[in-house]
Design a protein around this motif. Structure first.
Motif, PDB file in Angstrom:
ATOM      1  N   ARG A   9      -4.390  83.307 -42.392  1.00 55.03           N
ATOM      2  CA  ARG A   9      -5.513  84.228 -42.251  1.00 55.03           C
ATOM      3  C   ARG A   9      -6.304  83.959 -40.974  1.00 55.03           C
ATOM      4  O   ARG A   9      -7.012  84.836 -40.485  1.00 55.03           O
ATOM      5  CB  ARG A   9      -6.436  84.116 -43.462  1.00 55.03           C
ATOM      6  CG  ARG A   9      -5.850  84.688 -44.749  1.00 55.03           C
ATOM      7  CD  ARG A   9      -6.873  84.689 -45.859  1.00 55.03           C
ATOM      8  NE  ARG A   9      -8.049  85.467 -45.508  1.00 55.03           N
ATOM      9  CZ  ARG A   9      -9.139  85.534 -46.247  1.00 55.03           C
ATOM     10  NH1 ARG A   9      -9.212  84.855 -47.384  1.00 55.03           N
ATOM     11  NH2 ARG A   9     -10.167  86.271 -45.868  1.00 55.03           N
ATOM     12  N   LEU A  10      -6.202  82.752 -40.430  1.00 57.56           N
ATOM     13  CA  LEU A  10      -6.923  82.426 -39.205  1.00 57.56           C
ATOM     14  C   LEU A  10      -6.237  82.976 -37.962  1.00 57.56           C
ATOM     15  O   LEU A  10      -6.862  83.086 -36.902  1.00 57.56           O
ATOM     16  CB  LEU A  10      -7.051  80.902 -39.058  1.00 57.56           C
ATOM     17  CG  LEU A  10      -8.005  80.179 -40.009  1.00 57.56           C
ATOM     18  CD1 LEU A  10      -7.913  78.677 -39.780  1.00 57.56           C
ATOM     19  CD2 LEU A  10      -9.435  80.658 -39.808  1.00 57.56           C
ATOM     20  N   VAL A  11      -4.952  83.308 -38.066  1.00 61.14           N
ATOM     21  CA  VAL A  11      -4.178  83.671 -36.881  1.00 61.14           C
ATOM     22  C   VAL A  11      -4.810  84.820 -36.098  1.00 61.14           C
ATOM     23  O   VAL A  11      -4.984  84.709 -34.879  1.00 61.14           O
ATOM     24  CB  VAL A  11      -2.721  83.987 -37.262  1.00 61.14           C
ATOM     25  CG1 VAL A  11      -1.975  84.606 -36.080  1.00 61.14           C
ATOM     26  CG2 VAL A  11      -2.011  82.715 -37.707  1.00 61.14           C
ATOM     27  N   PRO A  12      -5.168  85.961 -36.734  1.00 64.40           N
ATOM     28  CA  PRO A  12      -5.775  87.024 -35.922  1.00 64.40           C
ATOM     29  C   PRO A  12      -7.097  86.617 -35.298  1.00 64.40           C
ATOM     30  O   PRO A  12      -7.437  87.076 -34.206  1.00 64.40           O
ATOM     31  CB  PRO A  12      -5.957  88.175 -36.926  1.00 64.40           C
ATOM     32  CG  PRO A  12      -5.864  87.557 -38.271  1.00 64.40           C
ATOM     33  CD  PRO A  12      -4.966  86.378 -38.131  1.00 64.40           C
ATOM     34  N   VAL A 123      -2.445  91.459 -36.190  1.00 64.98           N
ATOM     35  CA  VAL A 123      -3.574  91.331 -37.111  1.00 64.98           C
ATOM     36  C   VAL A 123      -3.104  91.046 -38.533  1.00 64.98           C
ATOM     37  O   VAL A 123      -3.651  90.196 -39.225  1.00 64.98           O
ATOM     38  CB  VAL A 123      -4.454  92.604 -37.090  1.00 64.98           C
ATOM     39  CG1 VAL A 123      -5.648  92.455 -38.022  1.00 64.98           C
ATOM     40  CG2 VAL A 123      -4.937  92.886 -35.675  1.00 64.98           C
ATOM     41  N   GLY A 124      -2.068  91.764 -38.956  1.00 63.42           N
ATOM     42  CA  GLY A 124      -1.559  91.565 -40.309  1.00 63.42           C
ATOM     43  C   GLY A 124      -0.694  90.343 -40.466  1.00 63.42           C
ATOM     44  O   GLY A 124      -0.500  89.861 -41.578  1.00 63.42           O
ATOM     45  N   HIS A 177      -5.047 103.596 -41.250  1.00 72.53           N
ATOM     46  CA  HIS A 177      -3.652 103.615 -41.695  1.00 72.53           C
ATOM     47  C   HIS A 177      -3.026 102.229 -41.587  1.00 72.53           C
ATOM     48  O   HIS A 177      -2.267 101.810 -42.466  1.00 72.53           O
ATOM     49  CB  HIS A 177      -2.862 104.624 -40.859  1.00 72.53           C
ATOM     50  CG  HIS A 177      -1.458 104.831 -41.341  1.00 72.53           C
ATOM     51  ND1 HIS A 177      -1.152 105.086 -42.658  1.00 72.53           N
ATOM     52  CD2 HIS A 177      -0.275 104.815 -40.682  1.00 72.53           C
ATOM     53  CE1 HIS A 177       0.155 105.236 -42.796  1.00 72.53           C
ATOM     54  NE2 HIS A 177       0.712 105.062 -41.610  1.00 72.53           N
ATOM     55  N   VAL A 178      -3.351 101.522 -40.523  1.00 67.09           N
ATOM     56  CA  VAL A 178      -2.809 100.176 -40.340  1.00 67.09           C
ATOM     57  C   VAL A 178      -3.303  99.239 -41.442  1.00 67.09           C
ATOM     58  O   VAL A 178      -2.524  98.485 -42.033  1.00 67.09           O
ATOM     59  CB  VAL A 178      -3.191  99.633 -38.949  1.00 67.09           C
ATOM     60  CG1 VAL A 178      -2.927  98.141 -38.855  1.00 67.09           C
ATOM     61  CG2 VAL A 178      -2.404 100.364 -37.876  1.00 67.09           C
ATOM     62  N   GLU A 203      -6.735  89.938 -46.593  1.00 65.20           N
ATOM     63  CA  GLU A 203      -7.069  90.247 -45.201  1.00 65.20           C
ATOM     64  C   GLU A 203      -7.342  91.737 -45.034  1.00 65.20           C
ATOM     65  O   GLU A 203      -8.278  92.138 -44.327  1.00 65.20           O
ATOM     66  CB  GLU A 203      -5.933  89.813 -44.271  1.00 65.20           C
ATOM     67  CG  GLU A 203      -6.159  90.121 -42.794  1.00 65.20           C
ATOM     68  CD  GLU A 203      -7.328  89.362 -42.188  1.00 65.20           C
ATOM     69  OE1 GLU A 203      -7.718  89.710 -41.056  1.00 65.20           O
ATOM     70  OE2 GLU A 203      -7.862  88.430 -42.820  1.00 65.20           O
ATOM     71  N   ALA A 204      -6.554  92.591 -45.684  1.00 65.69           N
ATOM     72  CA  ALA A 204      -6.773  94.033 -45.583  1.00 65.69           C
ATOM     73  C   ALA A 204      -8.134  94.426 -46.159  1.00 65.69           C
ATOM     74  O   ALA A 204      -8.848  95.248 -45.575  1.00 65.69           O
ATOM     75  CB  ALA A 204      -5.649  94.780 -46.302  1.00 65.69           C
ATOM     76  N   ILE A 205      -8.498  93.843 -47.289  1.00 67.57           N
ATOM     77  CA  ILE A 205      -9.802  94.151 -47.881  1.00 67.57           C
ATOM     78  C   ILE A 205     -10.924  93.660 -46.981  1.00 67.57           C
ATOM     79  O   ILE A 205     -11.947  94.337 -46.796  1.00 67.57           O
ATOM     80  CB  ILE A 205      -9.907  93.534 -49.291  1.00 67.57           C
ATOM     81  CG1 ILE A 205      -8.976  94.281 -50.254  1.00 67.57           C
ATOM     82  CG2 ILE A 205     -11.348  93.581 -49.811  1.00 67.57           C
ATOM     83  CD1 ILE A 205      -8.872  93.652 -51.621  1.00 67.57           C
TER      84      ILE A 205
END
Length: 409
Positions: A9-12, A123-124, A177-178, A203-205
């Motif tokens: 989760r830290l990557v982006p 990001v994902g 959408h992404v 991450e999406a939320i």
């Protein structure tokens, strides 16, 4: 969540910190990936750092500086740019750069498919292979597409800042959408042994909340956040202890997240009464009807069918029609649902999908044609690349063995 899932989760955020500082998307991503490799080697042997994000930023910065220093004369300009603002003691800016990175990946210089692919990668955190499966193209083709997208962003000279409000509005549809695609990949992984990848849904939320904070008056942003919350609320009940899939009608609803349902229903209720209605709001409304039903038997299928009918007019696509066919079957009987599936079968985008075959099998089972249903479940199991889905479909097929065809519907 495991420690390594937290790192993912830290990557982006790490990538965002580097791109903001140096402005070189492609080289920064390479440097972050090298830092992750170093972490997988060093942390288990030497112990985890007190601040993993700062460690990753520092190591990635060193890799980036090493790369810049080793480049030839044609890269001297980039070297000067990269080294003009070195980090002070490995400190990391307190703010979260992920949202800015998200809008950067949706730069207007890119085509919509490239915007989505690059964002899913940067990001994902999805692999190139996972993105390729989502786009139904070879992995090599997707790798080239992502590489070209990074080069176009570089050539456009895009700065690492949020775009002005007018441009934000133009990019918002792609951004939504992404985020939706990232959530879907986490909620039902396209391949592998796990059905759910909770780090992606979380991450999406989180990104949807950031977007809602940024544009609180946008109905579709609120609708997307509501949809993700209402869908994620069921996650704990979607899998059995052995990891196998549990369909919605068989889930233990006491395991659903009541707090997330309350928040999601409040969001969709407010947005449906405040302006134009879009596809995310309609999908959220459908999810709310499911979530508010205390049992599967009392689900308000006529209301769900009405919402899918509107959704098909607003945003027609084979997946919507597939879901409407299920609602039609629940309201008007399986024969009516099967007739609607014939229209979906003619669409090349869904004709090869295991979802179409599994839905047809479900409706055949409802109609009492157990032999055809069993064959359909077996065919869908052969087509899916998700191991939990395959096991579920084969279990459904096994339950019908020896039942033959009944006369009921």
């Amino acid at each position: 969540m495991t420690d390594w899932q937290a790192v993912r989760r830290l990557v982006p955020e790490v990538l965002g910190a580097l791109v903001r500082r140096y402005g070189q998307f492609d080289t920064c991503e390479d440097a972050v990936q090298e830092a992750l490799v170093a972490a997988t080697v060093q942390w288990p042997a030497e112990g985890w750092p007190e601040n993993p994000k700062a460690w990753l930023v520092t190591v990635a910065t060193r890799r980036l500086a090493d790369q810049v220093r080793s480049d030839t004369a044609r890269r001297r300009r980039e070297e000067a740019d990269a080294l003009r603002t070195p980090p002070a003691g490995g400190e990391v800016q307190a703010g979260d750069d992920t949202l800015t990175l998200l809008f950067l990946c949706c730069h207007p210089a890119l085509t919509p498919p490239s915007q989505i692919a690059l964002t899913l990668r940067a990001v994902g955190g999805l692999s190139t292979a996972e993105i390729a499966r989502a786009f139904l193209v070879p992995e090599s083709t997707m790798a080239q597409r992502i590489s070209r997208a990074k080069q176009r962003i570089k050539a456009a000279g895009a700065g690492f800042t949020l775009p002005p409000p007018a441009e934000q509005a133009e990019r918002l549809g792609v951004v939504l959408h992404v985020v939706y695609l990232v959530f879907n990949e986490g909620y039902t992984a396209t391949s592998g042994a796990r059905l759910v990848r909770a780090e992606l849904t979380a991450e999406a939320i989180r990104l949807a909340r950031e977007l809602h904070r940024l544009v609180p008056g946008d109905g579709e942003v609120a609708g997307l956040l509501a949809l993700l919350l209402l869908t994620e609320a069921r996650r704990q009940a979607r899998t059995a202890p052995d990891g196998s899939l549990v369909p919605l009608s068989e889930q233990d609803r006491t395991l659903w997240d009541a707090e997330a349902i309350t928040e999601g229903v409040a969001l969709v209720t407010a947005t449906l009464s405040s302006g134009p209605i879009g596809p995310y709001q309609l999908q959220a409304a459908i999810a709310a009807v499911h979530d508010e039903a205390p049992t599967a038997e009392v689900t308000d299928w006529p209301q769900i069918l009405a919402l899918y009918t509107v959704l098909e007019r607003v945003a027609p696509n084979p997946t919507v029609t597939l879901n409407r066919a299920v609602a039609v079957a629940e309201v008007h009987g399986p024969a009516a649902g099967l007739a609607l599936l014939d229209a979906v079968s003619a669409d090349e985008r869904s004709s090869a999908s295991h979802h179409l075959v599994s839905v047809r099998a479900h409706l055949l089972e409802m109609a009492g044609d157990h032999d055809a249903a069993r064959a359909g479940y077996q065919e869908a199991a052969r087509r899916t690349t998700s191991e939990p889905e395959r096991r579920h479909l084969l279990t459904r097929a096994a339950r019908l063995t020896g039942l033959g065809r009944s006369g009921g519907s």
